[in-house]
Design a protein around this motif. Structure first.
Motif: not given
Length: 299
Positions: A162-165, A232-233, A248-253, A292-295
């Motif tokens: 779900x997170x990947x989507x 992220x949440x 995911x963390x890097x995307x927040x930064x 992130x989506x791929x992983x």
């Protein structure tokens, strides 16, 4: 099984980095007003080497980097199609990359010959993002490595799927937002709303003309903030491997940096370094969310 060529991962990473530079340099071309410094294509006034004028050299540098990307992509195709294993896993993506590159070269020529029409400029940037995404997917596949022998891995966590989507949705939103950004800058709407957070003193300005173009970009930015923060949440309580957690963390930064750059663009009146950094951060955020989506789909 044929041994994997050690050249391909390095070549893909180098090409990705060069495409990243090419996109940023394209922003320099557009924002410095150098797009028509060389008004013909593919030559420069009928010559291979143009005269040494700053704007001409900026545009010529963009063409040289694009040519380098073309040669590197052809090298990738040669390596892929010489290996049976790579042909199976990367053959279709390689063909798609070559087609996208050809379309991008054609669109780049039309942008110059038709004197920078807004729709062509937007299409040119979105093709660059698409090409970057294809190369990124190829790099992720080739660095994945063969499956190690042993017991079968457990079923993927449905929450990670779900997170990947969700990450794909966020990346798609960034893609569309980049197109809106190109529309804003190439149409002259960058300062149609010269204040922030309001637009000409209004929280809901009329969505017409240059104001409508600019404010649509702001609304898109608000939507991306909601999407990425929501991602992220949602991911926080899910146990994820480091390869899925770090993008995911890097995307927040990157999101925080991008918001600050977007505000700075308005407050300090669209200076070239800030605008170029805004474009580069958008591509970095797009690539990070794609990763992130791929992983997450592998988690």
């Amino acid at each position: 099984m044929e041994p994997r060529s050690g050249r391909l991962p390095s070549l893909l990473v180098a090409t990705l980095a060069t495409v990243f530079v090419l996109v940023i340099w394209g922003g320099v071309v557009r924002l410095s007003g150098s797009g028509l410094a060389i008004p013909d294509w593919p030559l420069a006034g009928g010559k291979l080497i143009p005269p040494a004028h700053p704007n001409v050299l900026i545009e010529f540098g963009h063409r040289v980097i694009a040519m380098l990307v073309g040669f590197m992509t052809l090298a990738i195709a040669i390596v892929v199609f010489r290996s049976r294993e790579y042909r199976r896993s990367l053959g279709i993506l390689t063909v798609v990359a070559l087609i996208t590159l050809a379309l991008q070269v054609f669109m780049g020529g039309r942008v110059v010959l038709e004197e920078l029409p807004v729709d062509r400029v937007v299409a040119h940037l979105l093709l660059a993002f698409t090409f970057f995404a294809i190369l990124l997917l190829m790099a992720l596949r080739v660095t994945e490595g063969p499956l190690s022998p042993g017991p079968p891995s457990p079923s993927p966590d449905p929450r990670a799927r779900f997170l990947g989507r969700f990450a794909h949705l966020a990346a798609g939103a960034v893609f569309l937002q980049a197109g809106l950004g190109a529309w804003v800058s190439s149409s002259g709407a960058a300062l149609a709303c010269p204040d922030f957070p309001t637009c000409q003193g209004s929280w809901l300005p009329p969505m017409t003309g240059l104001v409508g173009i600019h404010y649509a970009h702001r609304l898109g930015a608000y939507a991306i903030v909601v999407l990425v923060l929501g991602l992220l949440l949602a991911a926080a309580p899910v146990p994820l491997p480091p390869r899925a957690r770090w993008p995911l963390r890097f995307s927040g930064i990157l999101l925080a940096v991008q918001v600050l750059l977007g505000i700075a663009n308005v407050v300090v009146r669209v200076p070239l370094p800030v605008s170029v950094a805004h474009l580069g951060t958008a591509l970095a955020l797009f690539g990070t969310l794609m990763t992130a989506a791929y992983e997450l789909k592998r988690a």
